[in-house]
Design a protein around this motif. Structure first.
Motif, mmCIF file in Angstrom:
data_model
loop_
_atom_site.group_PDB
_atom_site.id
_atom_site.type_symbol
_atom_site.label_atom_id
_atom_site.label_comp_id
_atom_site.label_asym_id
_atom_site.label_seq_id
_atom_site.Cartn_x
_atom_site.Cartn_y
_atom_site.Cartn_z
ATOM 1 N N TYR A 172 0.744 -1.249 -0.138
ATOM 2 C CA TYR A 172 0.083 0.093 0.018
ATOM 3 C C TYR A 172 0.924 1.158 -0.174
ATOM 4 O O TYR A 172 0.617 2.076 -0.904
ATOM 5 C CB TYR A 172 -0.970 0.186 1.262
ATOM 6 N N ASP A 173 1.808 1.394 0.757
ATOM 7 C CA ASP A 173 2.776 2.327 0.942
ATOM 8 C C ASP A 173 3.368 2.772 -0.395
ATOM 9 O O ASP A 173 3.638 3.850 -0.906
ATOM 10 C CB ASP A 173 3.803 2.380 1.995
ATOM 11 N N GLU A 174 3.935 1.515 -1.071
ATOM 12 C CA GLU A 174 4.753 1.744 -2.334
ATOM 13 C C GLU A 174 3.592 2.373 -3.014
ATOM 14 O O GLU A 174 4.000 3.233 -4.163
ATOM 15 C CB GLU A 174 5.172 0.462 -2.748
ATOM 16 N N ARG A 175 2.473 1.816 -3.350
ATOM 17 C CA ARG A 175 1.510 2.175 -4.349
ATOM 18 C C ARG A 175 0.913 3.968 -4.188
ATOM 19 O O ARG A 175 0.767 4.703 -5.086
ATOM 20 C CB ARG A 175 0.327 1.357 -4.539
ATOM 21 N N CYS A 176 1.091 4.206 -2.874
ATOM 22 C CA CYS A 176 0.851 5.665 -2.817
ATOM 23 C C CYS A 176 1.886 6.476 -3.428
ATOM 24 O O CYS A 176 1.456 7.752 -3.645
ATOM 25 C CB CYS A 176 0.716 5.796 -1.212
ATOM 26 N N ALA A 177 2.882 6.014 -3.612
ATOM 27 C CA ALA A 177 3.858 6.894 -4.389
ATOM 28 C C ALA A 177 3.739 7.151 -5.885
ATOM 29 O O ALA A 177 4.279 7.856 -6.627
ATOM 30 C CB ALA A 177 5.086 6.381 -4.029
ATOM 31 N N TYR A 178 2.500 6.311 -6.223
ATOM 32 C CA TYR A 178 2.189 6.370 -7.920
ATOM 33 C C TYR A 178 0.843 6.465 -8.116
ATOM 34 O O TYR A 178 -0.092 6.594 -7.202
ATOM 35 C CB TYR A 178 2.897 4.915 -8.413
ATOM 36 N N ARG A 179 0.478 7.192 -9.129
ATOM 37 C CA ARG A 179 -0.772 7.566 -9.492
ATOM 38 C C ARG A 179 -0.899 6.911 -11.185
ATOM 39 O O ARG A 179 -0.151 6.600 -11.897
ATOM 40 C CB ARG A 179 -0.759 9.203 -9.709
ATOM 41 N N LEU A 180 -2.244 6.926 -11.507
ATOM 42 C CA LEU A 180 -2.694 6.268 -12.925
ATOM 43 C C LEU A 180 -2.706 7.543 -13.806
ATOM 44 O O LEU A 180 -3.046 8.612 -13.358
ATOM 45 C CB LEU A 180 -3.833 5.686 -12.824
ATOM 46 N N PRO A 181 -2.463 7.229 -15.285
ATOM 47 C CA PRO A 181 -2.955 8.281 -16.196
ATOM 48 C C PRO A 181 -4.398 8.610 -16.356
ATOM 49 O O PRO A 181 -5.479 7.640 -15.560
ATOM 50 C CB PRO A 181 -2.419 7.901 -17.358
ATOM 51 N N GLN A 182 -4.943 9.592 -16.852
ATOM 52 C CA GLN A 182 -6.157 9.766 -16.625
ATOM 53 C C GLN A 182 -7.231 8.760 -17.664
ATOM 54 O O GLN A 182 -8.368 8.513 -17.387
ATOM 55 C CB GLN A 182 -6.615 11.244 -17.410
ATOM 56 N N SER A 183 -6.533 8.292 -18.738
ATOM 57 C CA SER A 183 -6.939 7.338 -19.541
ATOM 58 C C SER A 183 -6.075 6.366 -20.280
ATOM 59 O O SER A 183 -4.854 7.007 -20.361
ATOM 60 C CB SER A 183 -8.185 8.055 -20.629
ATOM 61 N N TRP A 184 -6.193 5.080 -20.592
ATOM 62 C CA TRP A 184 -5.369 4.264 -21.342
ATOM 63 C C TRP A 184 -6.022 3.115 -21.607
ATOM 64 O O TRP A 184 -7.145 2.625 -21.260
ATOM 65 C CB TRP A 184 -4.441 4.083 -20.195
ATOM 66 N N ALA A 185 -5.488 2.165 -22.282
ATOM 67 C CA ALA A 185 -6.056 0.976 -22.717
ATOM 68 C C ALA A 185 -4.886 -0.037 -22.427
ATOM 69 O O ALA A 185 -3.808 0.052 -22.321
ATOM 70 C CB ALA A 185 -5.848 0.868 -24.458
ATOM 71 N N GLY A 186 -5.493 -1.229 -21.858
ATOM 72 C CA GLY A 186 -4.582 -2.486 -21.264
ATOM 73 C C GLY A 186 -4.123 -2.152 -19.954
ATOM 74 O O GLY A 186 -4.945 -1.577 -19.069
ATOM 75 N N VAL A 187 -2.934 -2.240 -19.624
ATOM 76 C CA VAL A 187 -2.301 -2.297 -18.503
ATOM 77 C C VAL A 187 -1.599 -0.639 -18.421
ATOM 78 O O VAL A 187 -0.822 -0.373 -19.464
ATOM 79 C CB VAL A 187 -1.252 -3.082 -18.023
ATOM 80 N N PRO A 188 -1.963 -0.011 -17.511
ATOM 81 C CA PRO A 188 -1.493 1.335 -17.533
ATOM 82 C C PRO A 188 0.134 1.518 -17.010
ATOM 83 O O PRO A 188 0.581 0.598 -16.350
ATOM 84 C CB PRO A 188 -2.368 2.218 -16.408
ATOM 85 N N ALA A 189 0.659 2.706 -17.497
ATOM 86 C CA ALA A 189 1.981 2.830 -17.272
ATOM 87 C C ALA A 189 1.848 3.770 -16.036
ATOM 88 O O ALA A 189 1.253 5.046 -15.682
ATOM 89 C CB ALA A 189 2.758 3.661 -18.358
ATOM 90 N N LEU A 190 2.359 3.506 -14.768
ATOM 91 C CA LEU A 190 2.439 4.291 -13.610
ATOM 92 C C LEU A 190 3.115 5.712 -13.631
ATOM 93 O O LEU A 190 4.007 5.708 -14.134
ATOM 94 C CB LEU A 190 2.682 3.491 -12.632
ATOM 95 N N VAL A 191 2.607 6.403 -13.049
ATOM 96 C CA VAL A 191 3.248 7.879 -13.098
ATOM 97 C C VAL A 191 3.689 8.132 -11.530
ATOM 98 O O VAL A 191 2.864 7.856 -10.599
ATOM 99 C CB VAL A 191 2.469 8.949 -13.611
ATOM 100 N N LYS A 192 4.827 8.465 -11.336
ATOM 101 C CA LYS A 192 5.263 8.936 -10.082
ATOM 102 C C LYS A 192 4.276 10.125 -9.472
ATOM 103 O O LYS A 192 4.506 11.128 -10.228
ATOM 104 C CB LYS A 192 6.724 9.387 -9.993
ATOM 105 N N THR A 193 3.925 9.929 -8.339
ATOM 106 C CA THR A 193 3.145 11.103 -7.704
ATOM 107 C C THR A 193 3.935 12.182 -7.482
ATOM 108 O O THR A 193 5.081 12.181 -6.985
ATOM 109 C CB THR A 193 2.479 10.543 -6.280
ATOM 110 N N GLY A 194 3.243 13.458 -8.156
ATOM 111 C CA GLY A 194 3.946 14.719 -7.934
ATOM 112 C C GLY A 194 4.787 15.227 -9.114
ATOM 113 O O GLY A 194 5.604 16.069 -9.226
#
Length: 536
Positions: free
Chosen positions: A399-421
């Motif tokens: 959970y803590d690790e995932r809090c450091a990343y966010r999702l794009p607004q839209s995508w197809a298939g598996v998303p590429a995670l983006v570093k929060t901030g």
């Protein structure tokens, strides 16, 4: 184990059909941030069932289609790296067989824009069934919605004070009750969201035909949202017209991360509320900035806009136009009431969960009360007795690790995670402009305050709030803010609705505004044109 069960175990989809398109639009507003295991397993089936039941009640889906599919691609929502996403293709399917809407309209509501590749493919095959079922479902809903909301308020207050005395069996029973009530409220809320979107589209189309599109935000303001009452009572609390207990009895189910079961509400920790009281105390009763005065002004703004529309129409069409605007306002207010309704069920559920967590700490199953949020709903209800410290530690670390990343607004298939901030896009320079949806009219200039957590941010009077999205816990910032800019959402998203109710400019759906505008930059927000310009 089905794919859906794997998602409930891992809170992720690492293998999924690359042709299916997903979005965080709107769903991230309802369930912001990263889910815990308990949070997701508490709501997963309920959300899917509520969504499908809504469309069944309208005649769009059959009774056999009200189920929870095994494959995430067949669901209306799922998780990626712990964060919620909606299945655009499923909602497009619904739109294409529902009269009065389209795939284009759905994307406009979800994103605030329509993708160039979007093609409408409307079909009338379900229209006869819809014609029979939908009118009754829609006409009965407002009264039922009001009654359900009032009952949830009563139910919450009736149970809160007794939760600390519950044993395991009592906790399980009340948690199940909260889950059932959440699903019932969400079913009504989904129908409200669907109908309000359709009514808003009718208003928009009417204005476009009259070349009066600029009146859209004004006609959708002054509707009397639940968040307006929060602002009013914050002001009353600051001026000692009500007590803190009265305030938390009415609004204590709001708070930071309120859309997640593990969030901490104002009832549990009123510090974020108390920290804002000085801002509200500085606004006298006779000030046009007082919440009641703002609400009255927006009602008058709406009436002036309607008068302008009526004047532009032939006499025979004026009554229909007024009815459409009135119904749009009524259903938009219900939209915000529905969000508050399911948050009432969350407040009981989180209080029960923390009580159950205390029992598990006493039994030596977990170390801390909030560790329970990293167990599943079935585990909690089943009565775990063996040591779960290792499982909790693993899930908490994830959970803590995932809090450091966010999702794009839209995508197809598996998303590429983006570093929060962080963003791959460069910061806006002086004279740089971003565009979005002109959601609430007016032009202001001020200092941009880029906010990720409303509980830890101080806004000065006249600052412009810039963020990814908002939920009802952000309303305490709106009275101070001169304007609002959001990355996500459309005209009927939470931030724009509250901005219109308080009469402050808003541009939403900028996609990446909170990552391209830097905290402290001096900006101009044009809520009439839907632009934000960096001035210095």
């Amino acid at each position: 184990m089905s794919s859906r069960e794997i998602v409930e175990e891992t809170l992720d989809n690492t293998v999924i059909d690359p042709a299916v398109t997903w979005t965080t639009g709107n769903v991230a507003e309802a369930f912001p941030g990263v889910f815990t295991t308990l949070g997701f397993t508490f709501v997963n089936a309920a959300v899917e069932t509520a969504t499908r039941t809504t469309f069944k009640n309208l005649g769009v889906l059959t009774a056999k289609q009200v189920c929870v599919p095994d494959q995430p691609e067949d669901m209306f929502w799922t998780l990626f790296a712990g964060r919620a996403a909606a299945n655009i293709d499923k909602f497009r399917e619904i739109a294409n067989i529902t009269p009065g809407t389209s795939a284009t309209a759905v994307e406009q509501q979800l994103f605030g824009y329509v993708r160039p590749e979007t093609v409408d493919a409307n079909s009338a095959r379900r229209y006869p069934v819809i014609a029979v079922k939908a009118p009754g479902a829609v006409l009965r809903l407002p009264g039922r919605h009001d009654a359900e909301f009032a009952e949830l308020r009563r139910w919450r207050l009736a149970h809160l004070d007794g939760i600390d005395a519950l044993d395991h069996a009592g906790c399980v029973a009340l948690l199940a009750d909260a889950r059932a009530r959440f699903q019932r409220m969400l079913t009504k809320h989904m129908l409200v969201a669907f109908v309000s979107s359709g009514l808003a589209d009718r208003v928009t189309d009417m204005l476009a035909d009259l070349d009066l599109a600029h009146l859209g935000p004004a006609l959708l303001s002054g509707v009397g949202s639940d968040e307006s009452e929060v602002a009013n009572d914050l002001w009353a609390l600051a001026h000692e017209q009500i007590t803190l207990r009265e305030f938390t009895d009415r609004h204590g189910y709001h708070g930071t991360n309120e859309g997640q079961l593990h969030g901490v509400t104002w009832r549990e920790d009123p510090t974020p509320v108390l920290d804002r009281l000085a801002d509200y105390r500085a606004v006298p009763a006779d000030s046009p900035r007082a919440p009641r005065a703002r609400s009255r002004e927006q009602i008058e703004t709406r009436q002036r806009a309607l008068a302008e529309v009526r004047a532009a129409l032939p006499w025979g069409r004026r009554g229909t136009a007024a009815w459409t605007v009135r119904m749009a306002g009524r259903w938009i207010a219900l939209r915000e009431q529905g969000k508050a309704g399911y948050l009432l069920t969350f407040d009981i559920a989180r209080a029960v969960t923390r009580r159950q967590g205390a029992l598990l700490v006493s039994a030596g199953v977990i170390d801390r009360v909030d560790d329970i949020f990293h167990l599943s709903y079935d585990e909690v209800c089943g009565g775990v007795t063996d040591d779960r410290r290792a499982v909790v530690a693993e899930r908490r670390a994830q959970y803590d690790e995932r809090c450091a990343y966010r999702l794009p607004q839209s995508w197809a298939g598996v998303p590429a995670l983006v570093k929060t901030g962080e963003s791959e896009l460069p910061a806006l320079e002086v004279a740089g402009v971003i565009t979005g949806v002109a959601a609430s009219g007016g032009v202001v200039e001020g200092r941009a305050r880029v906010v990720r957590d409303p509980a830890t941010t101080e806004l000065d009077d006249g600052d412009i709030l810039v963020c990814e999205t908002t939920d009802p816990s952000w309303v305490s910032l709106f009275l101070v803010a001169a304007g609002v800019v959001t990355d996500y959402g459309g005209m009927l998203s939470h931030g724009p609705i509250v901005a219109r109710e308080l009469g402050i400019p808003c541009v939403c759906g900028t996609e990446d505004g909170s990552y391209r505008i830097r905290d402290g930059q001096f900006i101009r927000l044009d809520g009439d044109q839907g632009t934000v310009t960096v001035l210095g």
